[in-house]
Motif scaffolding. Structure first.
Motif, PDB file in Angstrom:
ATOM      1  N   SER A 191      38.947  33.313  32.944  1.00 45.27           N
ATOM      2  CA  SER A 191      38.302  32.208  33.837  1.00 45.27           C
ATOM      3  C   SER A 191      37.221  32.909  34.751  1.00 45.27           C
ATOM      4  N   HIS A 192      36.735  32.666  35.153  1.00 39.21           N
ATOM      5  CA  HIS A 192      35.788  33.160  35.899  1.00 39.21           C
ATOM      6  C   HIS A 192      35.072  32.175  37.553  1.00 39.21           C
ATOM      7  N   TYR A 193      35.370  33.097  38.630  1.00 39.49           N
ATOM      8  CA  TYR A 193      35.878  32.435  39.877  1.00 39.49           C
ATOM      9  C   TYR A 193      34.335  33.573  40.637  1.00 39.49           C
ATOM     10  N   ASP A 194      34.055  32.626  42.616  1.00 39.69           N
ATOM     11  CA  ASP A 194      33.373  33.692  42.972  1.00 39.69           C
ATOM     12  C   ASP A 194      34.114  34.484  43.803  1.00 39.69           C
ATOM     13  N   ALA A 195      35.806  33.303  44.072  1.00 37.63           N
ATOM     14  CA  ALA A 195      37.316  34.652  44.855  1.00 37.63           C
ATOM     15  C   ALA A 195      38.117  34.194  44.625  1.00 37.63           C
ATOM     16  N   LEU A 196      38.944  35.010  44.275  1.00 36.89           N
ATOM     17  CA  LEU A 196      40.185  35.023  44.348  1.00 36.89           C
ATOM     18  C   LEU A 196      41.155  35.211  45.020  1.00 36.89           C
ATOM     19  N   VAL A 197      42.380  34.587  45.994  1.00 42.32           N
ATOM     20  CA  VAL A 197      42.879  34.497  47.249  1.00 42.32           C
ATOM     21  C   VAL A 197      44.490  34.739  45.707  1.00 42.32           C
ATOM     22  N   VAL A 198      45.811  35.863  46.558  1.00 40.68           N
ATOM     23  CA  VAL A 198      46.500  35.957  45.681  1.00 40.68           C
ATOM     24  C   VAL A 198      47.081  35.562  47.271  1.00 40.68           C
ATOM     25  N   GLY A 199      48.240  34.645  46.832  1.00 38.73           N
ATOM     26  CA  GLY A 199      49.609  34.552  48.236  1.00 38.73           C
ATOM     27  C   GLY A 199      48.483  33.002  48.795  1.00 38.73           C
ATOM     28  N   ALA A 200      49.162  32.259  48.097  1.00 38.51           N
ATOM     29  CA  ALA A 200      49.101  30.541  49.536  1.00 38.51           C
ATOM     30  C   ALA A 200      50.178  30.179  50.929  1.00 38.51           C
ATOM     31  N   GLY A 201      49.775  31.416  51.324  1.00 35.64           N
ATOM     32  CA  GLY A 201      51.485  31.780  52.422  1.00 35.64           C
ATOM     33  C   GLY A 201      50.152  31.295  53.448  1.00 35.64           C
ATOM     34  N   VAL A 202      50.295  31.241  54.460  1.00 36.83           N
ATOM     35  CA  VAL A 202      49.579  31.339  55.839  1.00 36.83           C
ATOM     36  C   VAL A 202      48.543  32.016  56.164  1.00 36.83           C
ATOM     37  N   GLU A 243      53.576  32.810  26.984  1.00 36.40           N
ATOM     38  CA  GLU A 243      54.047  34.566  26.191  1.00 36.40           C
ATOM     39  C   GLU A 243      52.469  35.593  26.425  1.00 36.40           C
ATOM     40  N   GLU A 244      51.414  34.574  26.409  1.00 39.61           N
ATOM     41  CA  GLU A 244      50.445  35.307  27.283  1.00 39.61           C
ATOM     42  C   GLU A 244      50.122  36.095  28.453  1.00 39.61           C
ATOM     43  N   LYS A 245      49.208  36.869  28.985  1.00 43.88           N
ATOM     44  CA  LYS A 245      49.223  37.197  30.545  1.00 43.88           C
ATOM     45  C   LYS A 245      47.541  36.194  30.321  1.00 43.88           C
ATOM     46  N   ASP A 246      46.917  35.588  31.902  1.00 42.56           N
ATOM     47  CA  ASP A 246      45.399  35.065  31.751  1.00 42.56           C
ATOM     48  C   ASP A 246      45.051  36.182  32.420  1.00 42.56           C
ATOM     49  N   GLU A 247      43.499  35.719  32.319  1.00 38.15           N
ATOM     50  CA  GLU A 247      42.845  36.931  32.974  1.00 38.15           C
ATOM     51  C   GLU A 247      41.654  36.393  34.115  1.00 38.15           C
ATOM     52  N   LEU A 248      41.875  36.337  35.767  1.00 33.01           N
ATOM     53  CA  LEU A 248      41.073  35.655  36.191  1.00 33.01           C
ATOM     54  C   LEU A 248      39.939  36.595  37.257  1.00 33.01           C
ATOM     55  N   LEU A 249      38.781  36.673  36.424  1.00 30.50           N
ATOM     56  CA  LEU A 249      37.805  37.404  37.345  1.00 30.50           C
ATOM     57  C   LEU A 249      37.341  36.772  38.385  1.00 30.50           C
ATOM     58  N   ALA A 250      36.581  37.805  39.085  1.00 26.04           N
ATOM     59  CA  ALA A 250      35.783  36.814  40.447  1.00 26.04           C
ATOM     60  C   ALA A 250      35.067  37.930  40.949  1.00 26.04           C
ATOM     61  N   GLY A 251      34.336  37.516  41.804  1.00 27.85           N
ATOM     62  CA  GLY A 251      33.307  39.081  42.554  1.00 27.85           C
ATOM     63  C   GLY A 251      33.667  39.488  43.932  1.00 27.85           C
ATOM     64  N   MET A 252      34.896  39.324  44.333  1.00 29.59           N
ATOM     65  CA  MET A 252      35.821  39.064  45.238  1.00 29.59           C
ATOM     66  C   MET A 252      37.109  39.261  45.170  1.00 29.59           C
ATOM     67  N   VAL A 253      38.454  39.568  44.842  1.00 33.36           N
ATOM     68  CA  VAL A 253      39.500  39.863  45.313  1.00 33.36           C
ATOM     69  C   VAL A 253      40.632  39.805  46.784  1.00 33.36           C
ATOM     70  N   PHE A 254      40.914  38.503  47.436  1.00 38.53           N
ATOM     71  CA  PHE A 254      42.034  38.715  48.697  1.00 38.53           C
ATOM     72  C   PHE A 254      42.942  38.726  48.588  1.00 38.53           C
ATOM     73  N   ILE A 255      44.007  39.531  48.809  1.00 40.08           N
ATOM     74  CA  ILE A 255      45.281  39.937  48.548  1.00 40.08           C
ATOM     75  C   ILE A 255      45.649  40.117  49.838  1.00 40.08           C
ATOM     76  N   ALA A 256      46.851  38.600  49.684  1.00 38.26           N
ATOM     77  CA  ALA A 256      47.411  37.894  50.618  1.00 38.26           C
ATOM     78  C   ALA A 256      49.581  37.453  50.302  1.00 38.26           C
ATOM     79  N   ASP A 257      49.839  38.833  49.641  1.00 36.11           N
ATOM     80  CA  ASP A 257      50.810  38.455  49.387  1.00 36.11           C
ATOM     81  C   ASP A 257      52.333  38.599  50.070  1.00 36.11           C
ATOM     82  N   GLY A 258      51.446  39.365  50.943  1.00 39.00           N
ATOM     83  CA  GLY A 258      52.646  38.914  52.143  1.00 39.00           C
ATOM     84  C   GLY A 258      53.381  40.616  52.469  1.00 39.00           C
TER      85      GLY A 258
END
Length: 483
Positions: free
Chosen positions: A4-15, A155-170
């Protein structure tokens, strides 16, 4: 495998992650013709159960309002917080927020669920329950272009592609070192908070957080998080005793107000003790040649401070406000040169607030958790400094609560406390041991230092001031140095 393609990915749905996804989704800018498509990926969307992240300072409430997410504090049983009460050796000092400002305290999980519900209704946001297993790196440029995820039962992994990845995994981020490389440092942990919930207790000052200074131990925090629930956090220095319950009952509880003794005993009998490390992690500048392209750390994954002052969520939300405002001008997240410039501006524009809260949190912890003679002088002086009222209270609590953003003001008050502590050491009565032949006594004897003691106190004054410099100096350096 699904890609799947996105403009941005955010990893972690905390604060930080939820707030950032919502901010990106609501960006209004002439540089963008249509809203961003955003994926917010979270390992588990069930309500989290944590003992920290339950106090939002007034500065954090203001940031939440600026993000358009103020309603997330409604209908979760949140309690208004109007300041602090500090307890020390049977005395208390009232430290109200200035201008009748208010924070909020609440069950962490309820607040997170409200944030997630809010962001799920934002335009262009897909909230995905999946575990991010690794970052996808371009084999030619080394740039991060997305993430691989594993869904429960798939069983299989998915791929999420984006122009920018934000890591907010705590605070326990799995990707911190991969993003920062040699530019990063490892978090340092000197103590742990041991948490429990007390039922139906009356704190010394209603709608105020309580900080109890315990002789020979770290501070104890108490704040109401619901009508009937009050959180207690007990700071235990490393290494943590094997028998925590016995340690708390014998060393900590006798130092607290008697009205808390029975509720604490009941809580220890009823619930298991929860533990969280109190970590410090300076923020390394991102966007340079030492860090990965295409990926940005936010929140506790990037920057942590001691939770004594409850400033973590305030810093995270303020960071999101500043970063999202700067990203409004970026036409293409794939243009790393433009993004790098934004990250440089963001890194230093956030310093007035983040550095103030970061430095203050650790400096106060060192003073309140005093274990040596010089730090004990500073702790006593700090308490008496607060007793003076006026600016001696208003300025420090404005810094602590995220209302004021000024490391210079923090510097002035910290060393004002140091010099005042020295003056207190010379002029105020202090406990003295009774004569050996006087027999046992319940009340300690107090007396002012005699003139004959002044030479020794002058020498001790230099040691106290040097101790203050040793506490404050490295913290300042950790905030201003270039990585």
């Amino acid at each position: 495998m699904v890609t799947s393609h996105y403009d941005a990915l955010v990893v972690g749905a905390g604060v930080a992650g939820s707030a950032l996804a919502h901010a990106l989704a609501t960006i209004i800018s002439p540089s963008r013709a249509k809203p961003l498509r955003i994926a917010l990926v979270e390992r588990s969307l069930s309500e989290p159960d944590r003992i920290v992240g339950e106090l939002l300072q007034p500065g954090g409430v203001a940031a939440l309002e600026e993000l358009g997410m103020r309603s997330c504090l409604d209908n979760i049983g949140a309690i208004p917080v109007r300041g602090y009460c500090v307890l020390h050796k049977g005395k208390q000092v009232h430290i109200p927020y200035p201008h009748k400002r208010e924070g909020r305290s609440f069950h962490h999980g309820r607040f997170i669920m409200a944030l997630r519900e809010k962001v799920s209704r934002a335009p262009g946001v897909d909230v995905i329950e999946a575990t991010v297993t690794d970052l996808i790196e371009c084999p030619h440029t080394g740039r991060i272009v997305g993430v691989r995820t594993s869904r429960k039962g798939a069983e299989e992994k998915d791929e999420l592609l984006a122009g920018m990845v934000f890591i907010a995994d705590g605070c326990f981020s799995n990707f911190r070192s991969a993003v920062l490389g040699d530019a990063g440092v490892k978090p340092t942990t000197r103590s742990h908070f041991i948490g429990a919930i007390l039922e139906d207790v009356q704190l010394p000052i209603d709608k105020h957080g309580t900080v109890a200074l315990v002789q020979g131990s770290g501070p104890v925090l108490l704040y109401q998080i619901e009508e009937h629930d009050t959180r207690i956090l007990i700071d235990i220095k490393s290494p943590v005793p094997a028998d925590l319950k016995s340690h708390i009952l014998s060393k900590i509880v006798p130092e607290l107000p008697s009205s808390l003794h029975i509720p604490i005993h009941n809580a220890l009998d009823k619930d298991r003790l929860r533990r969280m490390p109190n970590s410090f992690l300076p923020s390394a500048e991102q966007g340079g040649h030492q860090t990965k392209e295409g990926v940005i750390l936010v929140g506790d994954a990037w920057n942590m401070r001691h939770p004594l002052t409850g400033g973590g969520m305030t810093v995270a939300l303020s960071d999101v406000v500043k970063l999202s405002n700067l990203l409004c001008s970026v036409k293409d997240f794939g243009d790393w040169d433009e993004v790098s410039h934004v990250l440089h501006v963001w890194h230093w524009s956030r310093k007035p607030l983040s550095s103030t809260i970061n430095i203050l949190s650790v400096a106060l912890y060192d003073l309140f958790g005093a274990e040596d003679e010089n730090l004990d002088v500073l702790r006593i002086g700090c308490f008496k400094y607060f007793e003076r009222g006026g600016r001696c209270v208003n300025d420090p609590v404005s810094l602590l609560s995220g209302i004021a953003e000024s490391p210079v003001l923090l510097f002035l008050h910290f060393f004002a406390v140091a010099f005042y502590s020295i003056w207190v050491m010379f002029t105020h009565p202090r406990p003295i041991p009774p004569p050996e032949d006087s027999g046992a006594t319940d009340k300690p004897l107090y007396a002012r230092p005699g003139v004959d003691e002044y030479p020794g106190l002058v020498l001790k004054s230099f040691n106290v001031f040097w101790t203050a410099c040793v506490v404050f100096g490295p913290l300042v350096w950790s905030e201003i140095r270039w990585w």
